[in-house]
Scaffold this motif. Structure first.
Motif, PDB file in Angstrom:
ATOM      1  N   UNK A 160      -7.019   7.078  -8.949  1.00  0.00           N
ATOM      2  CA  UNK A 160      -5.986   6.039  -9.012  1.00  0.00           C
ATOM      3  C   UNK A 160      -4.646   6.574  -8.514  1.00  0.00           C
ATOM      4  N   UNK A 161      -3.951   5.742  -7.785  1.00  0.00           N
ATOM      5  CA  UNK A 161      -2.582   6.087  -7.421  1.00  0.00           C
ATOM      6  C   UNK A 161      -1.711   4.855  -7.623  1.00  0.00           C
ATOM      7  N   UNK A 162      -0.445   5.105  -7.872  1.00  0.00           N
ATOM      8  CA  UNK A 162       0.492   4.021  -8.120  1.00  0.00           C
ATOM      9  C   UNK A 162       1.435   3.883  -6.925  1.00  0.00           C
ATOM     10  N   UNK A 163       1.441   2.717  -6.269  1.00  0.00           N
ATOM     11  CA  UNK A 163       2.372   2.526  -5.148  1.00  0.00           C
ATOM     12  C   UNK A 163       3.775   2.209  -5.653  1.00  0.00           C
ATOM     13  N   UNK A 164       4.311   3.138  -6.446  1.00  0.00           N
ATOM     14  CA  UNK A 164       5.583   2.895  -7.123  1.00  0.00           C
ATOM     15  C   UNK A 164       6.789   3.172  -6.239  1.00  0.00           C
ATOM     16  N   UNK A 165       6.662   4.122  -5.304  1.00  0.00           N
ATOM     17  CA  UNK A 165       7.771   4.493  -4.423  1.00  0.00           C
ATOM     18  C   UNK A 165       7.200   5.201  -3.201  1.00  0.00           C
ATOM     19  N   UNK A 166       7.826   5.039  -2.025  1.00  0.00           N
ATOM     20  CA  UNK A 166       7.285   5.646  -0.801  1.00  0.00           C
ATOM     21  C   UNK A 166       7.074   7.150  -0.896  1.00  0.00           C
ATOM     22  N   UNK A 167       8.004   7.884  -1.532  1.00  0.00           N
ATOM     23  CA  UNK A 167       7.840   9.342  -1.584  1.00  0.00           C
ATOM     24  C   UNK A 167       6.668   9.739  -2.479  1.00  0.00           C
ATOM     25  N   UNK A 168       6.401   8.946  -3.509  1.00  0.00           N
ATOM     26  CA  UNK A 168       5.253   9.231  -4.357  1.00  0.00           C
ATOM     27  C   UNK A 168       3.950   8.947  -3.624  1.00  0.00           C
ATOM     28  N   UNK A 169       3.943   7.898  -2.839  1.00  0.00           N
ATOM     29  CA  UNK A 169       2.761   7.571  -2.036  1.00  0.00           C
ATOM     30  C   UNK A 169       2.506   8.660  -1.003  1.00  0.00           C
ATOM     31  N   UNK A 170       3.578   9.177  -0.399  1.00  0.00           N
ATOM     32  CA  UNK A 170       3.435  10.264   0.580  1.00  0.00           C
ATOM     33  C   UNK A 170       2.848  11.503  -0.079  1.00  0.00           C
ATOM     34  N   UNK A 171       3.316  11.830  -1.290  1.00  0.00           N
ATOM     35  CA  UNK A 171       2.761  12.971  -2.008  1.00  0.00           C
ATOM     36  C   UNK A 171       1.291  12.755  -2.337  1.00  0.00           C
ATOM     37  N   UNK A 193       0.832  -1.210   0.000  1.00  0.00           N
ATOM     38  CA  UNK A 193       0.000   0.000   0.000  1.00  0.00           C
ATOM     39  C   UNK A 193       0.862   1.252   0.000  1.00  0.00           C
ATOM     40  N   UNK A 194       1.960   1.221   0.756  1.00  0.00           N
ATOM     41  CA  UNK A 194       2.771   2.425   0.965  1.00  0.00           C
ATOM     42  C   UNK A 194       3.999   2.503   0.065  1.00  0.00           C
ATOM     43  N   UNK A 195       4.100   1.608  -0.923  1.00  0.00           N
ATOM     44  CA  UNK A 195       5.128   1.753  -1.940  1.00  0.00           C
ATOM     45  C   UNK A 195       6.467   1.119  -1.664  1.00  0.00           C
ATOM     46  N   UNK A 196       6.617   0.393  -0.549  1.00  0.00           N
ATOM     47  CA  UNK A 196       7.888  -0.267  -0.270  1.00  0.00           C
ATOM     48  C   UNK A 196       8.043  -1.537  -1.090  1.00  0.00           C
ATOM     49  N   UNK A 197       6.942  -2.233  -1.341  1.00  0.00           N
ATOM     50  CA  UNK A 197       6.946  -3.410  -2.201  1.00  0.00           C
ATOM     51  C   UNK A 197       6.087  -3.135  -3.428  1.00  0.00           C
ATOM     52  N   UNK A 198       6.518  -3.644  -4.564  1.00  0.00           N
ATOM     53  CA  UNK A 198       5.738  -3.510  -5.783  1.00  0.00           C
ATOM     54  C   UNK A 198       4.834  -4.732  -5.947  1.00  0.00           C
ATOM     55  N   UNK A 199       3.524  -4.539  -6.085  1.00  0.00           N
ATOM     56  CA  UNK A 199       2.625  -5.681  -6.228  1.00  0.00           C
ATOM     57  C   UNK A 199       2.767  -6.321  -7.603  1.00  0.00           C
ATOM     58  N   UNK A 200       2.439  -7.607  -7.678  1.00  0.00           N
ATOM     59  CA  UNK A 200       2.393  -8.275  -8.983  1.00  0.00           C
ATOM     60  C   UNK A 200       1.127  -7.875  -9.732  1.00  0.00           C
ATOM     61  N   UNK A 201       0.024  -7.736  -9.010  1.00  0.00           N
ATOM     62  CA  UNK A 201      -1.231  -7.256  -9.586  1.00  0.00           C
ATOM     63  C   UNK A 201      -1.939  -6.416  -8.532  1.00  0.00           C
ATOM     64  N   UNK A 202      -2.944  -5.666  -8.980  1.00  0.00           N
ATOM     65  CA  UNK A 202      -3.764  -4.902  -8.041  1.00  0.00           C
ATOM     66  C   UNK A 202      -4.174  -3.556  -8.608  1.00  0.00           C
ATOM     67  N   UNK A 203      -5.310  -3.055  -8.140  1.00  0.00           N
ATOM     68  CA  UNK A 203      -5.767  -1.711  -8.479  1.00  0.00           C
ATOM     69  C   UNK A 203      -5.826  -0.885  -7.202  1.00  0.00           C
ATOM     70  N   UNK A 204      -5.448   0.395  -7.300  1.00  0.00           N
ATOM     71  CA  UNK A 204      -5.277   1.249  -6.127  1.00  0.00           C
ATOM     72  C   UNK A 204      -5.944   2.595  -6.357  1.00  0.00           C
ATOM     73  N   UNK A 205      -6.833   2.971  -5.440  1.00  0.00           N
ATOM     74  CA  UNK A 205      -7.479   4.280  -5.492  1.00  0.00           C
ATOM     75  C   UNK A 205      -7.406   4.938  -4.125  1.00  0.00           C
ATOM     76  N   UNK A 206      -7.056   6.222  -4.129  1.00  0.00           N
ATOM     77  CA  UNK A 206      -7.023   7.031  -2.912  1.00  0.00           C
ATOM     78  C   UNK A 206      -7.952   8.218  -3.128  1.00  0.00           C
TER      79      UNK A 206
END
Length: 257
Positions: free
Chosen positions: A70-81, A53-66
């Motif tokens: 849509x948001x991409x859990x690509x990296x912790x700093x991007x998730x924080x933004x 959820x917070x971008x430390x691990x990259x999922x193999x599949x999944x959809x994410x909305x905040x």
């Protein structure tokens, strides 16, 4: 009464580490203003899901909305933004900084002046810095450690360091506050103070996602809970529903609960 809007909506999360299937089709929906709990036995996948959820691990599949986007859990700093702030099981403060400085670091994720302003210290940058300092002090007061603003963080008590981490996370103005075992290592008095703080945070309209091993605390505090076992959801619902769920009792709670 109008239903609260959805803050976090995640579906179909799978995560594999080599030959280990750590998460299997995990999803979650959290409404604004809820304290939502993740529980389960050790190795159930709670922290793995948290890290996805917070971008430390990259999922193999999944959809994410905040908050409906849509948001991409690509990296912790991007998730924080995007609007998710988290704490960790192990305290991660800047030990040689003061409590106030630690919170100011968190606030800088919303800074508008950038590196240029920090270097040249023009009027707008100075005004923003003063605003960040004032907000940091407000948050220290809010979590109950305002009098320690100028104390080096490594000299704070364990419970106060946990409070400081929460203040730093709140400094990012998150839409979702994600807390990974914030009561770990706390004594009974500190846990009670933490519970009261989380209730205050909820009363401010904040939304909280919480992992915690103290089942009694979770049942008393959370609006809804999801139970994971071997990386799969086995139950979701109100605390009373979770307590009476046979699958949860067999897998986790046991007859004594």
């Amino acid at each position: 009464m109008n239903e609260q809007p959805t803050i976090l909506n995640i579906a179909g999360v799978n995560k594999r580490f080599g030959g280990l299937q750590a998460l299997t089709d995990v999803g979650i929906t959290i409404k604004q203003g809820q304290i939502y709990g993740l529980i389960g036995p050790n190795g159930a996948g709670k922290t793995t899901f948290f890290n996805v959820i917070t971008g430390l691990y990259q999922p193999d599949t999944g959809t994410f909305e905040l908050a409906g986007k849509p948001y991409s859990p690509s990296a912790p700093h991007e998730v924080a933004k995007a609007g998710i702030a988290r704490t960790f099981q192990n305290i991660r403060l800047f030990g040689e900084m003061t409590a106030l400085e630690n919170v100011m670091v968190g606030r800088h994720v919303r800074s508008k002046q950038g590196v240029f302003g920090a270097i040249f210290r023009h009027k707008a940058a100075r005004e923003e810095e003063a605003s960040i300092r004032a907000r940091a002090q407000e948050l220290l007061d809010f979590v109950g450690i305002g009098k320690f603003a100028n104390r080096t963080s490594r000299f704070l008590s364990y419970g106060d360091q946990r409070r400081l981490e929460i203040a730093r996370a709140l400094a990012t103005d998150p839409q979702l506050l994600a807390l990974d075992e914030p009561a770990a290592g706390m004594n009974a008095t500190e846990k009670l103070a933490l519970r009261e703080l989380l209730i205050k945070i909820k009363q401010q309209g904040k939304t909280v996602l919480l992992i915690e091993h103290d089942v009694k605390m979770m049942m008393a505090l959370c609006d809804r809970l999801m139970v994971l076992e071997y990386g799969k959801p086995i139950a979701e619902g109100l605390p009373a529903e979770i307590q009476s769920n046979k699958a949860v009792i067999d897998a986790y709670l046991g007859g004594s609960h």
